[in-house]
Design a protein around this motif. Structure first.
Motif, PDB file in Angstrom:
ATOM      1  N   GLN A   1     -53.655 -54.629  14.256  1.00 36.89           N
ATOM      2  CA  GLN A   1     -54.435 -55.632  13.531  1.00 36.89           C
ATOM      3  C   GLN A   1     -53.704 -56.105  12.264  1.00 36.89           C
ATOM      4  OE1 GLN A   1     -58.819 -55.595  13.931  1.00 36.89           O
ATOM      5  NE2 GLN A   1     -58.588 -53.372  14.057  1.00 36.89           N
ATOM      6  N   SER A   2     -52.949 -55.223  11.645  1.00 33.87           N
ATOM      7  CA  SER A   2     -52.143 -55.638  10.504  1.00 33.87           C
ATOM      8  C   SER A   2     -51.074 -56.633  10.927  1.00 33.87           C
ATOM      9  CB  SER A   2     -51.489 -54.414   9.855  1.00 33.87           C
ATOM     10  OG  SER A   2     -52.458 -53.497   9.406  1.00 33.87           O
ATOM     11  N   LEU A   3     -50.412 -56.369  12.059  1.00 35.36           N
ATOM     12  CA  LEU A   3     -49.386 -57.290  12.547  1.00 35.36           C
ATOM     13  C   LEU A   3     -49.995 -58.631  12.940  1.00 35.36           C
ATOM     14  CD1 LEU A   3     -47.159 -54.897  14.702  1.00 35.36           C
ATOM     15  CD2 LEU A   3     -46.705 -55.760  12.413  1.00 35.36           C
ATOM     16  N   THR A   4     -51.194 -58.606  13.515  1.00 33.59           N
ATOM     17  CA  THR A   4     -51.874 -59.861  13.842  1.00 33.59           C
ATOM     18  C   THR A   4     -52.144 -60.678  12.586  1.00 33.59           C
ATOM     19  OG1 THR A   4     -52.935 -58.844  15.769  1.00 33.59           O
ATOM     20  CG2 THR A   4     -53.941 -60.851  14.893  1.00 33.59           C
ATOM     21  N   THR A   5     -52.570 -60.004  11.525  1.00 34.45           N
ATOM     22  CA  THR A   5     -52.833 -60.696  10.265  1.00 34.45           C
ATOM     23  C   THR A   5     -51.555 -61.272   9.671  1.00 34.45           C
ATOM     24  OG1 THR A   5     -54.671 -59.170   9.835  1.00 34.45           O
ATOM     25  CG2 THR A   5     -53.859 -60.455   7.975  1.00 34.45           C
ATOM     26  N   VAL A   6     -50.477 -60.493   9.698  1.00 30.59           N
ATOM     27  CA  VAL A   6     -49.206 -60.969   9.152  1.00 30.59           C
ATOM     28  C   VAL A   6     -48.682 -62.162   9.950  1.00 30.59           C
ATOM     29  CG1 VAL A   6     -46.779 -60.332   8.859  1.00 30.59           C
ATOM     30  CG2 VAL A   6     -48.570 -58.779   8.099  1.00 30.59           C
ATOM     31  N   PHE A   7     -48.796 -62.098  11.272  1.00 28.15           N
ATOM     32  CA  PHE A   7     -48.359 -63.211  12.109  1.00 28.15           C
ATOM     33  C   PHE A   7     -49.167 -64.470  11.795  1.00 28.15           C
ATOM     34  CE2 PHE A   7     -48.712 -65.656  16.096  1.00 28.15           C
ATOM     35  CZ  PHE A   7     -47.377 -65.926  16.331  1.00 28.15           C
ATOM     36  N   SER A   8     -50.478 -64.317  11.650  1.00 24.64           N
ATOM     37  CA  SER A   8     -51.326 -65.468  11.310  1.00 24.64           C
ATOM     38  C   SER A   8     -50.979 -66.020   9.932  1.00 24.64           C
ATOM     39  CB  SER A   8     -52.798 -65.059  11.356  1.00 24.64           C
ATOM     40  OG  SER A   8     -53.162 -64.573  12.632  1.00 24.64           O
ATOM     41  N   ALA A   9     -50.711 -65.124   8.964  1.00 26.14           N
ATOM     42  CA  ALA A   9     -50.305 -65.578   7.637  1.00 26.14           C
ATOM     43  C   ALA A   9     -49.010 -66.363   7.712  1.00 26.14           C
ATOM     44  CB  ALA A   9     -50.159 -64.385   6.699  1.00 26.14           C
ATOM     45  N   GLY A  10     -48.070 -65.916   8.568  1.00 28.67           N
ATOM     46  CA  GLY A  10     -46.833 -66.663   8.746  1.00 28.67           C
ATOM     47  C   GLY A  10     -47.077 -68.048   9.304  1.00 28.67           C
ATOM     48  N   LEU A  11     -47.947 -68.159  10.298  1.00 28.19           N
ATOM     49  CA  LEU A  11     -48.287 -69.468  10.855  1.00 28.19           C
ATOM     50  C   LEU A  11     -48.829 -70.406   9.780  1.00 28.19           C
ATOM     51  CD1 LEU A  11     -50.102 -68.399  14.163  1.00 28.19           C
ATOM     52  CD2 LEU A  11     -47.867 -69.508  14.003  1.00 28.19           C
ATOM     53  N   ILE A  12     -49.740 -69.885   8.961  1.00 29.55           N
ATOM     54  CA  ILE A  12     -50.422 -70.724   7.968  1.00 29.55           C
ATOM     55  C   ILE A  12     -49.500 -71.081   6.814  1.00 29.55           C
ATOM     56  CG2 ILE A  12     -52.284 -70.726   6.261  1.00 29.55           C
ATOM     57  CD1 ILE A  12     -53.900 -68.996   8.254  1.00 29.55           C
ATOM     58  N   ILE A  13     -48.852 -70.072   6.206  1.00 26.81           N
ATOM     59  CA  ILE A  13     -48.063 -70.325   5.001  1.00 26.81           C
ATOM     60  C   ILE A  13     -46.769 -71.048   5.332  1.00 26.81           C
ATOM     61  CG2 ILE A  13     -46.957 -69.242   3.015  1.00 26.81           C
ATOM     62  CD1 ILE A  13     -49.003 -67.003   3.230  1.00 26.81           C
ATOM     63  N   GLY A  14     -46.165 -70.746   6.493  1.00 28.17           N
ATOM     64  CA  GLY A  14     -44.995 -71.499   6.906  1.00 28.17           C
ATOM     65  C   GLY A  14     -45.314 -72.974   7.080  1.00 28.17           C
ATOM     66  N   SER A  15     -46.459 -73.269   7.686  1.00 27.17           N
ATOM     67  CA  SER A  15     -46.891 -74.664   7.835  1.00 27.17           C
ATOM     68  C   SER A  15     -47.149 -75.303   6.478  1.00 27.17           C
ATOM     69  CB  SER A  15     -48.155 -74.731   8.690  1.00 27.17           C
ATOM     70  OG  SER A  15     -47.926 -74.198   9.972  1.00 27.17           O
ATOM     71  N   PHE A  16     -47.740 -74.532   5.562  1.00 31.33           N
ATOM     72  CA  PHE A  16     -48.042 -75.079   4.242  1.00 31.33           C
ATOM     73  C   PHE A  16     -46.769 -75.460   3.497  1.00 31.33           C
ATOM     74  CE2 PHE A  16     -48.324 -74.268  -0.320  1.00 31.33           C
ATOM     75  CZ  PHE A  16     -49.299 -75.186  -0.687  1.00 31.33           C
ATOM     76  N   TYR A  17     -45.821 -74.547   3.402  1.00 31.59           N
ATOM     77  CA  TYR A  17     -44.596 -74.846   2.659  1.00 31.59           C
ATOM     78  C   TYR A  17     -43.832 -76.013   3.278  1.00 31.59           C
ATOM     79  CZ  TYR A  17     -44.704 -70.796  -0.449  1.00 31.59           C
ATOM     80  OH  TYR A  17     -45.036 -69.901  -1.438  1.00 31.59           O
ATOM     81  N   GLY A  18     -43.832 -76.097   4.595  1.00 34.88           N
ATOM     82  CA  GLY A  18     -43.057 -77.132   5.236  1.00 34.88           C
ATOM     83  C   GLY A  18     -43.724 -78.490   5.257  1.00 34.88           C
TER      84      GLY A  18
ATOM     85  N   MET B   1     -54.313 -82.923  10.544  1.00 32.12           N
ATOM     86  CA  MET B   1     -54.129 -81.838  11.516  1.00 32.12           C
ATOM     87  C   MET B   1     -53.453 -80.614  10.896  1.00 32.12           C
ATOM     88  SD  MET B   1     -55.467 -82.427  14.474  1.00 32.12           S
ATOM     89  CE  MET B   1     -56.836 -83.114  13.524  1.00 32.12           C
ATOM     90  N   LEU B   2     -52.814 -80.778   9.732  1.00 32.78           N
ATOM     91  CA  LEU B   2     -52.243 -79.615   9.062  1.00 32.78           C
ATOM     92  C   LEU B   2     -53.342 -78.612   8.729  1.00 32.78           C
ATOM     93  CD1 LEU B   2     -50.060 -77.974   7.596  1.00 32.78           C
ATOM     94  CD2 LEU B   2     -50.456 -79.424   5.581  1.00 32.78           C
ATOM     95  N   TYR B   3     -54.411 -79.083   8.105  1.00 34.31           N
ATOM     96  CA  TYR B   3     -55.492 -78.172   7.740  1.00 34.31           C
ATOM     97  C   TYR B   3     -56.392 -77.850   8.927  1.00 34.31           C
ATOM     98  CZ  TYR B   3     -54.220 -77.991   2.876  1.00 34.31           C
ATOM     99  OH  TYR B   3     -53.535 -77.743   1.702  1.00 34.31           O
ATOM    100  N   ALA B   4     -56.384 -78.704   9.952  1.00 37.51           N
ATOM    101  CA  ALA B   4     -57.071 -78.333  11.190  1.00 37.51           C
ATOM    102  C   ALA B   4     -56.366 -77.142  11.833  1.00 37.51           C
ATOM    103  CB  ALA B   4     -57.106 -79.527  12.147  1.00 37.51           C
ATOM    104  N   PHE B   5     -55.032 -77.132  11.771  1.00 40.21           N
ATOM    105  CA  PHE B   5     -54.269 -76.000  12.293  1.00 40.21           C
ATOM    106  C   PHE B   5     -54.562 -74.737  11.484  1.00 40.21           C
ATOM    107  CE2 PHE B   5     -50.372 -73.409  12.229  1.00 40.21           C
ATOM    108  CZ  PHE B   5     -50.215 -73.157  13.587  1.00 40.21           C
ATOM    109  N   VAL B   6     -54.660 -74.884  10.155  1.00 39.29           N
ATOM    110  CA  VAL B   6     -55.012 -73.741   9.306  1.00 39.29           C
ATOM    111  C   VAL B   6     -56.395 -73.215   9.683  1.00 39.29           C
ATOM    112  CG1 VAL B   6     -55.505 -73.024   6.941  1.00 39.29           C
ATOM    113  CG2 VAL B   6     -53.526 -74.488   7.417  1.00 39.29           C
ATOM    114  N   CYS B   7     -57.364 -74.112   9.863  1.00 36.81           N
ATOM    115  CA  CYS B   7     -58.726 -73.710  10.242  1.00 36.81           C
ATOM    116  C   CYS B   7     -58.727 -72.955  11.568  1.00 36.81           C
ATOM    117  CB  CYS B   7     -59.611 -74.943  10.365  1.00 36.81           C
ATOM    118  SG  CYS B   7     -60.362 -75.467   8.831  1.00 36.81           S
ATOM    119  N   PHE B   8     -58.017 -73.496  12.544  1.00 37.86           N
ATOM    120  CA  PHE B   8     -58.004 -72.881  13.869  1.00 37.86           C
ATOM    121  C   PHE B   8     -57.358 -71.496  13.826  1.00 37.86           C
ATOM    122  CE2 PHE B   8     -55.786 -72.143  17.917  1.00 37.86           C
ATOM    123  CZ  PHE B   8     -56.870 -72.163  18.792  1.00 37.86           C
TER     124      PHE B   8
END
Length: 476
Positions: free
Chosen positions: A202-219, A355-362
């Motif tokens: 569950q920790s790895l799932t959270t880290v992976f999700s954080a990567g999806l969200i924050i990577g999208s945000f910075y880019g 869709m950037l924040y739609a992706f974050v929501c999803f």
């Protein structure tokens, strides 16, 4: 704290200049492509290439430091990064920019490793927590200042690329001029992905999700803000405002993390992130006041996921495995941060900027449904768990060596593990250990013989903040 800044000001200045350059480069490239009417897929590909470079740099950096030493490795990578930055101004071919962006990420990871191993070598055990806090402040401050440069200089000319290259040149000076003896070379710790996937899924799932969200945000957040009609100055303010939220949330988050159940906190933060991002996901155009306020609230939550996951995973992993754990977390984060900008870039190209924040929501919704606090048995937590929360960098603006600055971890354990060679060795005899379910985070029980013969490393007590770590205190 004042003595800490004075003792390590050279390394903190190097970190500050690196992050100013890195933060400015990410936003500049996104705005430059937006001005040239390039779709978000290319912007996402540039950020994905940066994180791929960071992931590769962990392996290459160890070999380079081991071969030529810390100072020469740092100088080499700073020169290569500066040249790659200037290469963006010489070449307008987008595939070449992707390659250059990967080189920048690779070189920066090696620089992180040099600075963090140096800080650990010269910080005494009593100082390590403050040393790491100051390092994190310097990193976040650099990211924020990099965005605010756009407020002072909104023109998207080659001058900004020259300024980024100037930052990477200046970060070389304090390291090259130091009179202290550089630390001993370290070898990479084993990743052990199968072990951690069973132990802390569950920790790895959270880290992976954080990567999806924050990577999208910075880019893609600069591109999103530009498509909302913001000027370059306002885009810089928006990015600085949101990144600053990542620093502000760390200390109240630590207070909550030490007092409440961490998996429930992760689930609650993810659920609130869904609600906070929903207005920006639904409405294609929003007023600037709403954009800043909602963006700030969403950033407070999205930058909370990674440190909570790190604290949660440390509760279920022995101290002697925590360097490997950090490497595994960063690799998982890097995979997510490489996929996120590409996926959200495609969505923005097809359906619009919101869709950037739609992706974050999803992504946050999936994380909310994936985290099941009741599945965490807590049957085999480490001694004194939950361990005292330590604020962590929001992204891969650190290396696996950063765990050595964690005051909860015995420095000698870190040194012993990182000095171990990576040559394949005979596998030890398999211990009879029942396979854990794949949806729980727990610690495998030690055998009675191990429990009676192996000394347990001293750990701090969160109630009184006392730590008995053994470290090396050397002047800078």
């Amino acid at each position: 704290m004042r003595q800490i800044w004075k003792s390590f000001r050279a390394l903190y200045f190097a970190s500050l200049m690196m992050l100013i350059g890195s933060g400015l480069l990410s936003t500049y490239l996104a705005l430059r492509l937006a001005a040239d009417q390039v779709d978000g897929l290319w912007v996402g590909a540039l950020m994905a290439a940066n994180y791929i470079g960071l992931a590769l740099g962990g392996k290459i950096g160890h070999r380079l430091i081991g071969r030529v030493g810390h100072i020469r490795a740092y100088a080499t990578c700073a020169g290569i990064v500066g040249a790659a930055v200037l290469g963006h101004g010489l070449i307008d071919y987008l595939p070449a920019w992707i390659f250059l962006r990967m080189i920048v990420g690779l070189g920066m990871m090696c620089q992180y490793m040099v600075i963090e191993s140096w800080l650990n070598e010269q910080a005494s055990p009593k100082q390590r927590g403050l040393v790491f806090s100051a390092y994190m402040i310097a990193s976040y401050l650099g990211l924020v200042l990099g965005q605010l440069i756009l407020v002072i200089h909104p023109q998207l000319g080659l001058e900004l690329l020259m300024l980024v290259a100037l930052c990477f040149t200046l970060c070389l000076v304090p390291v090259a001029m130091t009179r202290s003896i550089h630390p001993a070379p370290m070898h990479p710790a084993p990743l052990e992905p199968a072990f951690f996937m069973r132990r802390v899924p569950q920790s790895l799932t959270t880290v992976f999700s954080a990567g999806l969200i924050i990577g999208s945000f910075y880019g893609l957040a600069p591109l999103y803000a530009a498509q909302q009609g913001l000027t370059t100055e306002h885009v810089g303010l928006f990015m600085g405002f949101c990144i600053g939220a990542g620093l502000l949330v760390q200390w109240p988050l630590g207070w909550l993390s030490d007092r409440y159940d961490r998996p429930r906190l992760i689930r609650g933060v993810a659920g609130l992130l869904v609600l906070a991002s929903l207005p920006l996901a639904i409405f294609p155009d929003v007023p600037i006041q709403v954009l800043f306020s909602v963006g700030f609230a969403a950033s407070l939550l999205q930058f909370s996921l990674y440190p909570l996951a790190v604290a949660f995973s440390n509760d279920h992993v022995e101290a002697e495995r925590r360097v490997s754990l950090t490497a595994m977390l960063l690799m998982t984060y890097g995979v997510g941060a490489s996929i996120g900008p590409l996926a959200s870039g495609v969505l923005m190209k097809m359906f619009g900027s919101n869709m950037l924040y739609a992706f974050v929501c999803f992504t946050a919704l999936i994380l909310t449904l994936s985290i099941r606090p009741k599945a965490v048995t807590n049957l085999h937590q480490v001694e004194d768990a939950p361990l005292h929360h330590i604020a962590m960098p929001d992204s891969m603006s650190s290396s696996p060596l950063v765990v050595a600055l964690d005051p909860r971890v015995d420095e000698q354990v870190v040194q012993d593990q990182m000095q171990t060679t990576t040559d394949p060795a005979p596998e030890p005899e398999a211990q009879p250990d029942p396979e854990p379910p794949l949806d729980t985070d727990y610690m495998a029980p030690a055998t009675s013989e191990e429990a009676s013969t192996e000394p347990q490393p001293a750990r701090p007590n969160p109630a009184n903040g006392v730590t008995n770590d053994v470290g090396i205190d050397r002047p800078m």
